[in-house]
Design a protein around this motif. Structure first.
Motif, PDB file in Angstrom:
ATOM      1  N   GLY A 167      -5.010  12.408 -13.878  1.00 34.63           N
ATOM      2  CA  GLY A 167      -3.825  13.092 -14.362  1.00 34.63           C
ATOM      3  C   GLY A 167      -2.666  12.137 -14.617  1.00 34.63           C
ATOM      4  O   GLY A 167      -2.656  10.996 -14.152  1.00 34.63           O
ATOM      5  N   SER A 168      -1.676  12.629 -15.332  1.00 34.90           N
ATOM      6  CA  SER A 168      -0.552  11.781 -15.752  1.00 34.90           C
ATOM      7  C   SER A 168       0.233  11.226 -14.565  1.00 34.90           C
ATOM      8  O   SER A 168       0.735  10.100 -14.614  1.00 34.90           O
ATOM      9  N   ALA A 169       0.350  12.001 -13.461  1.00 31.58           N
ATOM     10  CA  ALA A 169       1.100  11.517 -12.295  1.00 31.58           C
ATOM     11  C   ALA A 169       0.371  10.345 -11.643  1.00 31.58           C
ATOM     12  O   ALA A 169       0.997   9.375 -11.192  1.00 31.58           O
ATOM     13  N   ILE A 170      -0.960  10.408 -11.594  1.00 29.63           N
ATOM     14  CA  ILE A 170      -1.753   9.306 -11.044  1.00 29.63           C
ATOM     15  C   ILE A 170      -1.672   8.099 -11.967  1.00 29.63           C
ATOM     16  O   ILE A 170      -1.504   6.960 -11.514  1.00 29.63           O
ATOM     17  N   ARG A 171      -1.781   8.346 -13.269  1.00 33.93           N
ATOM     18  CA  ARG A 171      -1.708   7.236 -14.238  1.00 33.93           C
ATOM     19  C   ARG A 171      -0.408   6.465 -14.101  1.00 33.93           C
ATOM     20  O   ARG A 171      -0.381   5.241 -14.177  1.00 33.93           O
ATOM     21  N   ASN A 176       7.541  11.947  -6.949  1.00 31.68           N
ATOM     22  CA  ASN A 176       6.551  12.869  -7.505  1.00 31.68           C
ATOM     23  C   ASN A 176       5.222  12.829  -6.743  1.00 31.68           C
ATOM     24  O   ASN A 176       4.157  13.102  -7.313  1.00 31.68           O
ATOM     25  N   TRP A 177       5.292  12.497  -5.443  1.00 29.99           N
ATOM     26  CA  TRP A 177       4.052  12.339  -4.665  1.00 29.99           C
ATOM     27  C   TRP A 177       3.269  13.645  -4.532  1.00 29.99           C
ATOM     28  O   TRP A 177       2.034  13.643  -4.497  1.00 29.99           O
ATOM     29  N   ALA A 178       3.957  14.773  -4.450  1.00 30.42           N
ATOM     30  CA  ALA A 178       3.260  16.061  -4.332  1.00 30.42           C
ATOM     31  C   ALA A 178       2.343  16.297  -5.533  1.00 30.42           C
ATOM     32  O   ALA A 178       1.200  16.758  -5.380  1.00 30.42           O
ATOM     33  N   MET A 179       2.820  15.945  -6.727  1.00 31.53           N
ATOM     34  CA  MET A 179       1.996  16.113  -7.920  1.00 31.53           C
ATOM     35  C   MET A 179       0.823  15.131  -7.908  1.00 31.53           C
ATOM     36  O   MET A 179      -0.290  15.477  -8.329  1.00 31.53           O
ATOM     37  N   VAL A 180       1.057  13.918  -7.430  1.00 32.09           N
ATOM     38  CA  VAL A 180      -0.033  12.943  -7.310  1.00 32.09           C
ATOM     39  C   VAL A 180      -1.137  13.504  -6.414  1.00 32.09           C
ATOM     40  O   VAL A 180      -2.324  13.445  -6.760  1.00 32.09           O
ATOM     41  N   MET A 181      -0.752  14.061  -5.265  1.00 36.78           N
ATOM     42  CA  MET A 181      -1.745  14.610  -4.340  1.00 36.78           C
ATOM     43  C   MET A 181      -2.498  15.782  -4.950  1.00 36.78           C
ATOM     44  O   MET A 181      -3.721  15.916  -4.787  1.00 36.78           O
ATOM     45  N   LEU A 208     -12.840  12.358  -5.995  1.00 35.50           N
ATOM     46  CA  LEU A 208     -11.860  11.943  -4.992  1.00 35.50           C
ATOM     47  C   LEU A 208     -11.558  13.021  -3.958  1.00 35.50           C
ATOM     48  O   LEU A 208     -11.078  12.713  -2.863  1.00 35.50           O
ATOM     49  N   LYS A 209     -11.823  14.259  -4.276  1.00 35.36           N
ATOM     50  CA  LYS A 209     -11.399  15.373  -3.429  1.00 35.36           C
ATOM     51  C   LYS A 209     -11.879  15.227  -1.988  1.00 35.36           C
ATOM     52  O   LYS A 209     -11.096  15.343  -1.039  1.00 35.36           O
ATOM     53  N   ASP A 210     -13.177  14.977  -1.796  1.00 37.79           N
ATOM     54  CA  ASP A 210     -13.720  14.878  -0.436  1.00 37.79           C
ATOM     55  C   ASP A 210     -13.105  13.711   0.327  1.00 37.79           C
ATOM     56  O   ASP A 210     -12.838  13.819   1.536  1.00 37.79           O
ATOM     57  N   ARG A 211     -12.879  12.588  -0.367  1.00 37.69           N
ATOM     58  CA  ARG A 211     -12.284  11.426   0.292  1.00 37.69           C
ATOM     59  C   ARG A 211     -10.848  11.720   0.700  1.00 37.69           C
ATOM     60  O   ARG A 211     -10.404  11.306   1.787  1.00 37.69           O
ATOM     61  N   VAL A 212     -10.110  12.439  -0.153  1.00 37.93           N
ATOM     62  CA  VAL A 212      -8.731  12.779   0.168  1.00 37.93           C
ATOM     63  C   VAL A 212      -8.689  13.713   1.383  1.00 37.93           C
ATOM     64  O   VAL A 212      -7.929  13.487   2.345  1.00 37.93           O
ATOM     65  N   LEU A 213      -9.506  14.757   1.360  1.00 34.88           N
ATOM     66  CA  LEU A 213      -9.497  15.744   2.451  1.00 34.88           C
ATOM     67  C   LEU A 213      -9.906  15.105   3.773  1.00 34.88           C
ATOM     68  O   LEU A 213      -9.404  15.483   4.836  1.00 34.88           O
ATOM     69  N   GLY A 271       0.808  -1.208   0.000  1.00 32.93           N
ATOM     70  CA  GLY A 271       0.000   0.000   0.000  1.00 32.93           C
ATOM     71  C   GLY A 271       0.841   1.257   0.000  1.00 32.93           C
ATOM     72  O   GLY A 271       1.961   1.262   0.509  1.00 32.93           O
ATOM     73  N   TYR A 272       0.293   2.318  -0.609  1.00 35.42           N
ATOM     74  CA  TYR A 272       0.876   3.654  -0.513  1.00 35.42           C
ATOM     75  C   TYR A 272      -0.061   4.467   0.379  1.00 35.42           C
ATOM     76  O   TYR A 272      -1.241   4.643   0.052  1.00 35.42           O
ATOM     77  N   THR A 273       0.440   4.958   1.497  1.00 38.26           N
ATOM     78  CA  THR A 273      -0.397   5.737   2.407  1.00 38.26           C
ATOM     79  C   THR A 273      -0.699   7.109   1.812  1.00 38.26           C
ATOM     80  O   THR A 273      -0.096   7.520   0.813  1.00 38.26           O
ATOM     81  N   ILE A 274      -1.609   7.825   2.442  1.00 38.54           N
ATOM     82  CA  ILE A 274      -1.972   9.159   1.989  1.00 38.54           C
ATOM     83  C   ILE A 274      -0.782  10.120   2.092  1.00 38.54           C
ATOM     84  O   ILE A 274      -0.721  11.135   1.406  1.00 38.54           O
ATOM     85  N   GLU A 275       0.195   9.747   2.936  1.00 40.42           N
ATOM     86  CA  GLU A 275       1.413  10.567   3.068  1.00 40.42           C
ATOM     87  C   GLU A 275       2.476  10.195   2.038  1.00 40.42           C
ATOM     88  O   GLU A 275       3.547  10.782   2.001  1.00 40.42           O
ATOM     89  N   GLY A 276       2.189   9.180   1.214  1.00 43.26           N
ATOM     90  CA  GLY A 276       3.134   8.798   0.176  1.00 43.26           C
ATOM     91  C   GLY A 276       4.213   7.847   0.637  1.00 43.26           C
ATOM     92  O   GLY A 276       5.307   7.805   0.050  1.00 43.26           O
TER      93      GLY A 276
END
Length: 412
Positions: free
Chosen positions: A332-336, A389-394, A403-408, A196-201
């Motif tokens: 986005g490309s970073a997520i892809r 590149n985790w900052a761009m993924v976020m 996804l925005k509400d789930r991320v926040l 897994g990749y946590t929300i903190e990357g």
């Protein structure tokens, strides 16, 4: 081991010590090393005592035998990093004579690297026995080596049952096969791994599971287990295409976005392609799933189908699964770049194979001990690092309405 590999391992160990202890001088560095050696020696001595008495601590046999554990004695041993105080187990009748660190032996500086190697690399019982014989000049049985290495089993059990993060942005699942020897027959066992990749990357291996086959039912049990251990949400799940796995995952995590691995689709499709055309075929495919936009992807796919019409079986693989290619362009490309393949967990399995390739294991615990030791080594390398590149993924996750509400929710 070659000089370059030794240098790489030395550099890696130095980096971990610097990050975890932040030593400011030579004395701080020596103290950090002593913190590592002491518990390792004590753990191995406890295993020796188990073998000497014939049972483990708190076993019922403790109450019915004349000779029992009798606390600990203190001993100061000399290491290359200075003196280290350790506790040496004692028995009532005084018949226990430590072999790893004999009663009158205080200088163990020559064996530190070998001890670390045995624990960190998950060596086989035969190799550990040979290493001990090389160090001390006496042989030990495989049973005794097993007793000593069994000291990691409580840590393994605690790790397997530990609470997990409430959210993982990306999860990658895969199986590898290894062999377990059951009396006179050997059987292939599936090792289920979830990365897994946590929300903190940060990377985290959620657990290990064994089964004689890979099946959607086992995967559902595993997803149910990780939910019980605290996982509330998974944004993306990358899979290799096991039948029923997608439906099973959604039954436990209804909002998860399931992504088929492009690399596995390539492997499935080239079964229908002559080897002489592999290179050109895969190059044409990269223009499809690696296109900069959905429009470019669709155009590349039409060209691909025309170019390789002679290999209809290969085209059918991509036609049946093209919804998973199109889905990539919802993000986005970073997520892809993160979600399109299960290579991250396959890399973990590649590391596992380095310590399982020597042959069949006598039982499940023997296999799990080796894999757990390898995981501890991997996670020590990952500690403090973030996904590239985790900052761009976020940023791209936050730009996506669904996804925005789930991320926040999990960033708060």
């Amino acid at each position: 081991m070659s000089k370059s590999k030794r240098e790489e391992k030395s550099a890696e160990l130095a980096k971990q010590i610097l990050e975890n202890y932040q030593p400011e001088n030579v004395e701080d560095m020596q103290n950090a090393l002593k913190d590592i050696f002491g518990p390792m020696f004590e753990s191995m001595l406890k295993g020796e005592m188990n073998h000497h008495l014939g049972y483990e601590s708190n076993d019922k046999a403790e109450k019915t035998t004349e000779n029992r554990r009798n606390g600990y004695g203190k001993k100061t041993i000399k290491t290359s990093s200075g003196e280290v105080d350790i506790k040496v187990p004692r028995d009532r009748d005084g018949s226990y004579n430590p072999e790893l660190i004999p009663k009158r032996k205080k200088d163990v500086s020559a064996i530190e690297n070998k001890v670390i190697s045995m624990y960190a690399r998950g060596m086989s019982q035969r190799d550990i026995s040979s290493t001990i014989e090389d160090i001390y000049g006496f042989s030990v049985s495989h049973e005794m080596v097993s007793d000593i290495t069994d000291q990691v089993l409580p840590d393994l059990e605690e790790w397997q049952d530990r609470p997990l993060s409430n959210c993982y942005a990306f999860v990658f699942v895969d199986c590898m096969y290894t062999t377990i020897r059951n009396q006179y027959e050997t059987r292939k066992y599936a090792v289920y791994t979830i990365l897994g990749y946590t929300i903190e990357g940060e990377k985290e291996i959620l657990g290990l599971w064994l089964n004689e086959t890979e099946s959607k039912h086992k995967w559902m049990q595993i997803f149910d287990e990780i939910k019980a251990r605290g996982v509330e949400d998974i944004f993306f799940l990358s899979i290799d295409g096991v039948s029923g796995l997608e439906e099973g995952a959604r039954a436990i995590f209804p909002e998860v976005i399931v992504q088929r691995c492009m690399v596995h689709l390539i492997r499935n499709s080239i079964r229908y392609v002559p080897s002489k055309d592999y290179k050109a075929f895969t190059k044409a495919l990269r223009k499809v799933y690696g296109a900069p936009s959905l429009k470019a992807c669709l155009s590349a796919f039409e060209s691909f189908k025309q170019q390789w019409a002679a290999y209809q079986g290969a085209i059918d693989v991509w036609t049946r699964n093209f919804s998973h290619v199109e889905q990539l362009y919802d993000y986005g490309s970073a997520i892809r770049k993160v979600m399109y393949t299960t290579n991250a967990v396959e890399s973990v399995h590649s590391s596992f194979r380095k310590v399982t390739k020597k042959g069949a294991f006598p039982n499940e615990n023997a296999l799990l001990k080796v894999l757990f030791l390898r995981i501890r080594e991997l996670e020590s390398k990952w500690e403090g690092g973030h996904i590239q590149n985790w900052a761009m993924v976020m940023n791209q996750l936050l730009l996506h309405d669904e996804l925005k509400d789930r991320v926040l929710k999990y960033l708060e």
